[in-house]
Design a protein around this motif. Sequence first.
Motif, PDB file in Angstrom:
ATOM      1  N   VAL A  11       0.866  -1.186   0.000  1.00 48.14           N
ATOM      2  CA  VAL A  11       0.000   0.000   0.000  1.00 48.14           C
ATOM      3  C   VAL A  11       0.901   1.233   0.000  1.00 48.14           C
ATOM      4  CG1 VAL A  11      -1.951  -1.131   1.129  1.00 48.14           C
ATOM      5  CG2 VAL A  11      -0.199  -0.017   2.521  1.00 48.14           C
ATOM      6  N   VAL A  12       0.289   2.418  -0.050  1.00 47.27           N
ATOM      7  CA  VAL A  12       1.079   3.640  -0.212  1.00 47.27           C
ATOM      8  C   VAL A  12       1.310   4.370   1.097  1.00 47.27           C
ATOM      9  CG1 VAL A  12       1.121   5.910  -1.323  1.00 47.27           C
ATOM     10  CG2 VAL A  12       0.330   3.915  -2.604  1.00 47.27           C
ATOM     11  N   THR A  13       0.354   4.345   2.016  1.00 46.70           N
ATOM     12  CA  THR A  13       0.441   5.188   3.213  1.00 46.70           C
ATOM     13  C   THR A  13       0.673   4.368   4.468  1.00 46.70           C
ATOM     14  OG1 THR A  13      -1.961   5.149   3.561  1.00 46.70           O
ATOM     15  CG2 THR A  13      -1.078   6.902   2.167  1.00 46.70           C
ATOM     16  N   GLY A  14       1.185   5.048   5.508  1.00 48.67           N
ATOM     17  CA  GLY A  14       1.462   4.387   6.783  1.00 48.67           C
ATOM     18  C   GLY A  14       2.910   3.977   6.915  1.00 48.67           C
ATOM     19  N   SER A  15       3.819   4.917   6.678  1.00 51.33           N
ATOM     20  CA  SER A  15       5.247   4.601   6.668  1.00 51.33           C
ATOM     21  C   SER A  15       5.770   4.346   8.084  1.00 51.33           C
ATOM     22  CB  SER A  15       6.020   5.762   6.036  1.00 51.33           C
ATOM     23  OG  SER A  15       7.378   5.439   5.884  1.00 51.33           O
ATOM     24  N   CYS A  16       6.467   3.215   8.267  1.00 52.19           N
ATOM     25  CA  CYS A  16       7.052   2.895   9.572  1.00 52.19           C
ATOM     26  C   CYS A  16       8.049   1.751   9.399  1.00 52.19           C
ATOM     27  CB  CYS A  16       5.969   2.488  10.566  1.00 52.19           C
ATOM     28  SG  CYS A  16       6.578   2.169  12.241  1.00 52.19           S
ATOM     29  N   THR A  17       9.308   1.998   9.718  1.00 52.94           N
ATOM     30  CA  THR A  17      10.355   0.979   9.651  1.00 52.94           C
ATOM     31  C   THR A  17      11.062   0.923  11.001  1.00 52.94           C
ATOM     32  OG1 THR A  17      10.663   1.487   7.308  1.00 52.94           O
ATOM     33  CG2 THR A  17      12.354   0.152   8.369  1.00 52.94           C
ATOM     34  N   ALA A 194      26.710   6.493  -1.410  1.00 54.11           N
ATOM     35  CA  ALA A 194      26.570   5.060  -1.640  1.00 54.11           C
ATOM     36  C   ALA A 194      26.577   4.331  -0.304  1.00 54.11           C
ATOM     37  CB  ALA A 194      27.714   4.563  -2.525  1.00 54.11           C
ATOM     38  N   CYS A 195      25.617   3.441  -0.090  1.00 55.96           N
ATOM     39  CA  CYS A 195      25.474   2.712   1.168  1.00 55.96           C
ATOM     40  C   CYS A 195      25.469   1.209   0.911  1.00 55.96           C
ATOM     41  CB  CYS A 195      24.171   3.115   1.867  1.00 55.96           C
ATOM     42  SG  CYS A 195      24.114   4.838   2.405  1.00 55.96           S
ATOM     43  N   ASP A 196      25.489   0.469   1.998  1.00 52.31           N
ATOM     44  CA  ASP A 196      25.376  -0.983   1.866  1.00 52.31           C
ATOM     45  C   ASP A 196      23.958  -1.381   1.447  1.00 52.31           C
ATOM     46  OD1 ASP A 196      28.066  -1.943   2.960  1.00 52.31           O
ATOM     47  OD2 ASP A 196      27.365  -0.649   4.585  1.00 52.31           O
ATOM     48  N   TYR A 197      22.974  -0.678   2.008  1.00 47.37           N
ATOM     49  CA  TYR A 197      21.574  -1.003   1.758  1.00 47.37           C
ATOM     50  C   TYR A 197      20.805   0.270   1.442  1.00 47.37           C
ATOM     51  CZ  TYR A 197      23.246  -4.938   4.568  1.00 47.37           C
ATOM     52  OH  TYR A 197      23.982  -5.980   5.057  1.00 47.37           O
ATOM     53  N   ALA A 198      19.759   0.140   0.604  1.00 48.47           N
ATOM     54  CA  ALA A 198      18.881   1.267   0.288  1.00 48.47           C
ATOM     55  C   ALA A 198      17.433   0.815   0.393  1.00 48.47           C
ATOM     56  CB  ALA A 198      19.161   1.808  -1.115  1.00 48.47           C
ATOM     57  N   VAL A 199      16.608   1.691   0.960  1.00 47.78           N
ATOM     58  CA  VAL A 199      15.163   1.469   1.018  1.00 47.78           C
ATOM     59  C   VAL A 199      14.530   2.567   0.175  1.00 47.78           C
ATOM     60  CG1 VAL A 199      13.129   1.272   2.489  1.00 47.78           C
ATOM     61  CG2 VAL A 199      15.373   0.536   3.348  1.00 47.78           C
ATOM     62  N   VAL A 200      13.813   2.187  -0.870  1.00 56.85           N
ATOM     63  CA  VAL A 200      13.285   3.186  -1.807  1.00 56.85           C
ATOM     64  C   VAL A 200      11.762   3.099  -1.869  1.00 56.85           C
ATOM     65  CG1 VAL A 200      13.514   1.674  -3.829  1.00 56.85           C
ATOM     66  CG2 VAL A 200      13.530   4.161  -4.131  1.00 56.85           C
ATOM     67  N   GLU A 201      11.117   4.253  -1.921  1.00 62.04           N
ATOM     68  CA  GLU A 201       9.657   4.304  -2.108  1.00 62.04           C
ATOM     69  C   GLU A 201       9.319   3.942  -3.547  1.00 62.04           C
ATOM     70  OE1 GLU A 201       7.575   6.891  -3.792  1.00 62.04           O
ATOM     71  OE2 GLU A 201       8.716   8.762  -3.618  1.00 62.04           O
ATOM     72  N   SER A 202       8.056   3.542  -3.768  1.00 62.64           N
ATOM     73  CA  SER A 202       7.660   3.150  -5.124  1.00 62.64           C
ATOM     74  C   SER A 202       6.250   3.622  -5.444  1.00 62.64           C
ATOM     75  CB  SER A 202       7.734   1.629  -5.271  1.00 62.64           C
ATOM     76  OG  SER A 202       6.913   0.981  -4.317  1.00 62.64           O
ATOM     77  N   PHE A 490      15.720  -2.509  -0.937  1.00 64.22           N
ATOM     78  CA  PHE A 490      14.395  -2.900  -0.464  1.00 64.22           C
ATOM     79  C   PHE A 490      13.371  -1.926  -1.058  1.00 64.22           C
ATOM     80  CE2 PHE A 490      17.340  -4.415   2.727  1.00 64.22           C
ATOM     81  CZ  PHE A 490      16.854  -5.671   3.076  1.00 64.22           C
ATOM     82  N   ILE A 491      12.333  -2.452  -1.694  1.00 62.69           N
ATOM     83  CA  ILE A 491      11.297  -1.606  -2.291  1.00 62.69           C
ATOM     84  C   ILE A 491      10.089  -1.596  -1.352  1.00 62.69           C
ATOM     85  CG2 ILE A 491       9.858  -1.166  -4.296  1.00 62.69           C
ATOM     86  CD1 ILE A 491      11.819  -2.774  -5.957  1.00 62.69           C
ATOM     87  N   GLN A 492       9.740  -0.411  -0.900  1.00 63.49           N
ATOM     88  CA  GLN A 492       8.704  -0.224   0.105  1.00 63.49           C
ATOM     89  C   GLN A 492       7.754   0.874  -0.372  1.00 63.49           C
ATOM     90  OE1 GLN A 492      10.323   1.204   3.791  1.00 63.49           O
ATOM     91  NE2 GLN A 492       8.761   0.293   5.077  1.00 63.49           N
ATOM     92  N   HIS A 493       6.653   1.070   0.333  1.00 67.22           N
ATOM     93  CA  HIS A 493       5.842   2.283   0.151  1.00 67.22           C
ATOM     94  C   HIS A 493       5.257   2.381  -1.247  1.00 67.22           C
ATOM     95  CE1 HIS A 493       4.580   6.434   0.586  1.00 67.22           C
ATOM     96  NE2 HIS A 493       5.000   6.453   1.822  1.00 67.22           N
ATOM     97  N   GLY A 494       4.446   1.382  -1.625  1.00 65.23           N
ATOM     98  CA  GLY A 494       3.797   1.425  -2.927  1.00 65.23           C
ATOM     99  C   GLY A 494       2.971   0.183  -3.158  1.00 65.23           C
ATOM    100  N   GLY A 495       2.009   0.264  -4.073  1.00 64.29           N
ATOM    101  CA  GLY A 495       1.225  -0.905  -4.433  1.00 64.29           C
ATOM    102  C   GLY A 495       2.110  -1.983  -5.032  1.00 64.29           C
ATOM    103  N   ASN A 496       1.685  -3.233  -4.943  1.00 62.21           N
ATOM    104  CA  ASN A 496       2.537  -4.338  -5.397  1.00 62.21           C
ATOM    105  C   ASN A 496       2.834  -4.265  -6.889  1.00 62.21           C
ATOM    106  OD1 ASN A 496       2.936  -5.589  -2.895  1.00 62.21           O
ATOM    107  ND2 ASN A 496       0.961  -6.641  -3.020  1.00 62.21           N
ATOM    108  N   THR A 497       1.876  -3.781  -7.684  1.00 67.41           N
ATOM    109  CA  THR A 497       2.134  -3.639  -9.122  1.00 67.41           C
ATOM    110  C   THR A 497       3.235  -2.618  -9.363  1.00 67.41           C
ATOM    111  OG1 THR A 497      -0.151  -4.203  -9.660  1.00 67.41           O
ATOM    112  CG2 THR A 497       1.114  -3.025 -11.335  1.00 67.41           C
ATOM    113  N   GLN A 498       3.173  -1.496  -8.639  1.00 67.91           N
ATOM    114  CA  GLN A 498       4.206  -0.467  -8.775  1.00 67.91           C
ATOM    115  C   GLN A 498       5.562  -0.999  -8.304  1.00 67.91           C
ATOM    116  OE1 GLN A 498       3.599   2.540 -10.200  1.00 67.91           O
ATOM    117  NE2 GLN A 498       1.477   1.940 -10.520  1.00 67.91           N
ATOM    118  N   ARG A 499       5.568  -1.762  -7.227  1.00 66.41           N
ATOM    119  CA  ARG A 499       6.831  -2.320  -6.719  1.00 66.41           C
ATOM    120  C   ARG A 499       7.447  -3.291  -7.729  1.00 66.41           C
ATOM    121  NH1 ARG A 499       7.157  -4.408  -0.722  1.00 66.41           N
ATOM    122  NH2 ARG A 499       5.261  -5.600  -1.139  1.00 66.41           N
TER     123      ARG A 499
END
Length: 588
Positions: A11-17, A194-202, A490-499
């Motif tokens: 889903v798109v809203t409710g960000s929390c990691t 540049a980092c070891d890991y990236a979390v990106v919105e979609s 890591f792909i987060q913050h978006g509908g599964n089709t968008q991800r």
Amino acid sequence: MEVCFVGPLGVVTGSCTWLRDIEKNWNFLIDCGMQQGETTADKWNSGEWPFDPAEIKFVVLTHAHIDHCGLIPLLYRKGFKGQIYCTKETEEIAKFLLKDAAGQPGAPFNRSDVDVIKWQEPGSEKQLGTFLPIDTNLFLQFYRTGHVMGAVSVVVRWGPPGDQKSMVFSGDLGPSGENEEGLPLLRFRMSPVACDYAVVESTYGGVVRDSVQSPNEIRRSELRQLLDKVIESKGTLILPSFSFGRTQDVLFDLHWIVAENPEKYRQATYMLDSPLACKLQKVMLKGFERQERTVSGKVRPRWLGKQVFDIFGLDGSDASQYKECLRLLTVTFASNTTSSFIPSTAGNIIAKNWRPILSPLPSRISELEGQAAGPRVVITSSGSCDGGPVASWLPKILGASQNIVAMTGHVADASVGGLLAKVMKMPPSERTRDTGNLVWANGINFPISRIKASITLLRGYSAHADQKGLLDWLFWEYKGQQHVAGRAIFIQHGGNTQREKLARAIHERAYLHETSIDIFQPSNPRDWWNLEDGASIMSTEAEAIKIDAEIARLTRAKQRLQLGGDCQLSWQGIARKVFGGIAQRTFK
């Protein structure tokens, strides 16, 4: 370090990691936002988290939108006592947005809960990108995203010098890279390190926008056409806009169009009916004044984009012209003060024609009930059309064919704006057959069959990057070298089709860069990922076995103490010292 992607997943809203290192007693969140317009919103917004708020040490907030910060007051109500680390502008804007949210029906907190929040901008005088120490061998770095004022990507860096690991969280990314600014006011998004890991919105991970025509050209062309129509029909143009960011962009563009042809476009009356936007604009003007000193000794705006100076034909490196630009922005957000306004003598014809165009709105009731003489333009909240002043305007103007409603951005399908977007696609003959209603919380219903006003959508106001923008944030070139935000993404913050579409595009871009990338789409909000030796999901069964083994070891240690008669160190003390909080929670 371990990470758990609590939300949003699919889903798109409710960000929390949630991040933690039990040995070092690190336990913190990146964002803690409400869900808005999701089917799971009621459950999520009740605060049924997998963590105990009392055990969270601090929260890092990427920006002030409610889907990122909206549950922070509830977090405090449920036992959290730590700091909220964010930019000063995010703090000031979030205070207003949270208090506004507290007044909405069904809010899970009240205004007094907002007052207890402990805000802190680490390294307030330092340049963006600077290392900001939070604890021993734990650092943050902030990078501007160009999404809204104050918005940043966050790098979390942990470990001793020479043996550090890092993870960058994109937050919400804006649409504009350097030298391609599309929004009228904000500075470009920065590339991270540049980092070891990236979390990106979609959010728009599968969307590729038109690259031929600039967003500025699209917006002004379409807005100008709407003004032409409403001037000809002598009707009302309603522009539902979110109070933060979108309203200010619309106001700037309206002033710009009027400055291009004052004689024609000053025929219309322009009004702003958004009490929250009026409050926020004072904070935003202060933010536009903020500057920072670069390592090379240059002074640059932190949030204000250079495109504003270009539009006015002003030189941002000249102190007097810089101040003149800020003055013109101030009158852009003010009610009409033509009698005291001094026209600009610097810059181009746009700057010299720039005038405050907003007329005061002394009484919404009188405006709604009276018959306005001549064309009228009303910028009003909320952007979703569900509540706020727009819920009073729409029932009054939808029934007349000379009126226009122009949505200024994406609206959730379940909102009144979403339903209007569906009506927009209906021929008039089909509208008259529709038996549905627009329904507002104020108890007013309006039959769809009676809608005669034109419904349209203004393009070019999106504050989110499309697929290309997301890829450009993940992959960039600097001084002839290729860089990538993270070797594992890591792909987060978006509908599964968008991800899924974004994941395929990342693979393709990585191939072009001749680099290998691991891509993950987390799906379980209770899964933990180990970040110490490559990103690997932690087996719940294996963790349970580890805990059982540790319990057995601690039990033997307790028995030895009891047999030896040395009871100075309590069983609970051993648990705290050896196994952090896990053993204690296990034995509760």
